[in-house]
Design a protein around this motif. Structure first.
Motif, PDB file in Angstrom:
ATOM      1  N   ALA A 222       0.833  -1.207   0.000  1.00 16.37           N
ATOM      2  CA  ALA A 222       0.000   0.000   0.000  1.00 16.37           C
ATOM      3  C   ALA A 222       0.867   1.256   0.000  1.00 16.37           C
ATOM      4  O   ALA A 222       0.551   2.244  -0.681  1.00 16.37           O
ATOM      5  CB  ALA A 222      -0.932  -0.012   1.202  1.00 16.37           C
ATOM      6  N   PHE A 226       1.050   4.098  -2.910  1.00 16.15           N
ATOM      7  CA  PHE A 226       0.876   5.511  -2.603  1.00 16.15           C
ATOM      8  C   PHE A 226       2.027   6.321  -3.186  1.00 16.15           C
ATOM      9  O   PHE A 226       1.816   7.390  -3.780  1.00 16.15           O
ATOM     10  CB  PHE A 226       0.803   5.745  -1.094  1.00 16.15           C
ATOM     11  CG  PHE A 226       1.314   7.110  -0.709  1.00 16.15           C
ATOM     12  CD1 PHE A 226       0.543   8.242  -0.947  1.00 16.15           C
ATOM     13  CD2 PHE A 226       2.593   7.267  -0.188  1.00 16.15           C
ATOM     14  CE1 PHE A 226       1.042   9.508  -0.656  1.00 16.15           C
ATOM     15  CE2 PHE A 226       3.088   8.530   0.107  1.00 16.15           C
ATOM     16  CZ  PHE A 226       2.308   9.645  -0.127  1.00 16.15           C
ATOM     17  N   GLN A 263      -7.208   5.276   0.533  1.00 14.31           N
ATOM     18  CA  GLN A 263      -6.925   4.584  -0.722  1.00 14.31           C
ATOM     19  C   GLN A 263      -8.201   4.450  -1.541  1.00 14.31           C
ATOM     20  O   GLN A 263      -9.244   4.024  -1.033  1.00 14.31           O
ATOM     21  CB  GLN A 263      -6.345   3.201  -0.413  1.00 14.31           C
ATOM     22  CG  GLN A 263      -5.779   2.462  -1.598  1.00 14.31           C
ATOM     23  CD  GLN A 263      -5.208   1.119  -1.190  1.00 14.31           C
ATOM     24  OE1 GLN A 263      -5.949   0.172  -0.954  1.00 14.31           O
ATOM     25  NE2 GLN A 263      -3.875   1.036  -1.087  1.00 14.31           N
ATOM     26  N   PRO A 270      -6.005  -0.790  -6.051  1.00 15.97           N
ATOM     27  CA  PRO A 270      -5.754   0.612  -5.701  1.00 15.97           C
ATOM     28  C   PRO A 270      -5.339   1.431  -6.918  1.00 15.97           C
ATOM     29  O   PRO A 270      -4.495   1.005  -7.708  1.00 15.97           O
ATOM     30  CB  PRO A 270      -4.625   0.529  -4.674  1.00 15.97           C
ATOM     31  CG  PRO A 270      -3.965  -0.788  -4.908  1.00 15.97           C
ATOM     32  CD  PRO A 270      -5.047  -1.703  -5.397  1.00 15.97           C
ATOM     33  N   ALA A 273      -4.359   7.523  -3.982  1.00 16.47           N
ATOM     34  CA  ALA A 273      -4.097   7.489  -2.543  1.00 16.47           C
ATOM     35  C   ALA A 273      -3.783   8.880  -2.013  1.00 16.47           C
ATOM     36  O   ALA A 273      -3.175   9.708  -2.706  1.00 16.47           O
ATOM     37  CB  ALA A 273      -2.937   6.544  -2.232  1.00 16.47           C
TER      38      ALA A 273
END
Length: 380
Positions: A222, A226, A263, A270, A273
């Motif tokens: 994650a 991002f 997110q 995804p 973000a």
């Protein structure tokens, strides 16, 4: 009681994190040792990038009783209170503007304390001890205090009446006892309620879902996604971001409790973000990027999700970052900010004083117009 003694620290890692953080307010994630150390350890803040740490500390005997970030700067990037015109005018006149001294959090235009003191330490005596760091250094053209709190600005002005004040405006959301997001909407005019509901519905109609991850729930994948989004934001402007993936990895490792990652996903993948930091009372929206072009996604991820988070967690203030009247129509009220400037040469000081006085009138007029345009219902 021992007198206060100031000492310069050339790298924040020279001080134990526990000693530094013991002085810092619990609503100030950017002043924490972990945040400032991540900037230095990742190379974002270093002599090679034009940032030379010269942090100021205060001691009573062997006891650390005060800390204040300070940098010698060889340019004006990453500050968000722009003094390029001052530098250009002074150097065209034959002066030397750099190096200058700066008390701020690098790359972070978020209001907060800049000087942290132990209980019982006299603020006036502390500022007297610290001011010598730039007032007695003939190599420095100036000292600049950026994005400090209003009480701290007032204390410095009382200590040093000759400091020049410069004003600007940011937008912040504050909880007025709304209870939940519907309560917040109820405080707005019918036109704005309808517009915000439409924007949120439009995001959902595009198949996008929003997810808020905190602390340990922000895994390596994650964070790396991002960062790709963060880089996209800067590449669209033709440059790279100030901060590296290593910086964000260090934050995730050392300060996870302060992180909130919002997110956006499409088909459970995804695609955008926003990374925020949070203190005990305030949410700070800082970094954003998207791999897709989607209507109203920025408003949802960077504003509405943050407001919802504040209302759910009892945070009273949401600082979404700099710029943008588009924040105003979404319930973020204008806040007047004051920066302070010590200019050593009286000729440059006089010119800057005139500039600040003229600019102030425009800033105050802008704030009045912004306040009048707030979308809240008028009370009967």
């Amino acid at each position: 009681m021992p007198s206060l003694v100031s000492q310069e620290v050339p790298a924040i890692e020279a001080l134990p994190a526990a000693d530094w953080n013991a002085l810092v307010d619990d609503d100030s994630p950017f002043l924490r040792h972990e945040f400032l150390h991540a900037l230095e350890a990742s190379g974002a803040v270093a002599p090679a990038t034009g940032w030379v740490p010269r942090h100021q500390t205060l001691w009573q005997g062997r006891r650390l009783v005060g800390v204040m970030p300070l940098y010698h700067k060889y340019h004006s990037f990453g500050e968000y209170v722009f003094d390029w015109a001052w530098a250009d005018a002074w150097e065209r006149a034959g002066g030397r503007y750099y190096p200058k001294a700066l008390t701020a959090v690098p790359f972070t235009p978020a209001p907060g304390p800049r000087l942290a003191l132990a209980p019982g330490i006299d603020p006036l005596a502390a500022r007297e001890a610290l001011a010598a760091a730039w007032e007695e250094d003939s190599a420095l053209s100036s000292w600049h205090l950026l994005f400090a709190t209003d009480p701290e600005v007032a204390d410095w002005q009382a200590t040093r009446p000759g400091l020049l004040a410069r004003h600007g405006v940011q937008f912040q959301w504050r909880d007025a006892g709304y209870g939940d997001f519907e309560g917040f909407l109820a405080a707005l005019t019918a036109k704005r309620r309808k517009a915000i509901r439409r924007e949120r519905r439009l995001v959902a109609d595009q198949g996008l879902t929003l997810h808020r991850l905190e602390g340990e729930a922000i895994d390596a994948a994650a964070l790396e996604h991002f960062f790709r989004c963060y880089e996209i934001t800067y590449l669209e402007r033709g440059r790279s971001g100030y901060l590296s993936l290593e910086f964000f990895r260090r934050l995730r490792a050392s300060l996870p409790e302060a992180l909130l990652l919002i997110q956006a996903r499409l088909d459970d993948k995804p695609v955008a973000a926003a990374l925020c930091l949070q203190g005990a009372r305030t949410l700070y929206g800082r970094y954003w990027g998207s791999e897709v072009v989607a209507d109203c996604l920025h408003f949802e991820a960077c504003y509405y999700q943050g407001i919802e988070h504040c209302l759910e967690r009892g945070l009273t203030t949401f600082d979404p970052g700099t710029q943008g009247e588009h924040k105003l129509t979404r319930g973020f009220a204008p806040r007047l900010l004051t920066s302070l400037h010590h200019i050593a040469d009286p000729r440059l000081r006089d010119a800057v004083a005139r500039f600040c006085a003229e600019e102030r009138e425009h800033v105050l007029a802008y704030r009045r117009a912004a306040e009048a345009a707030l979308p809240f219902r008028r009370q009967a």
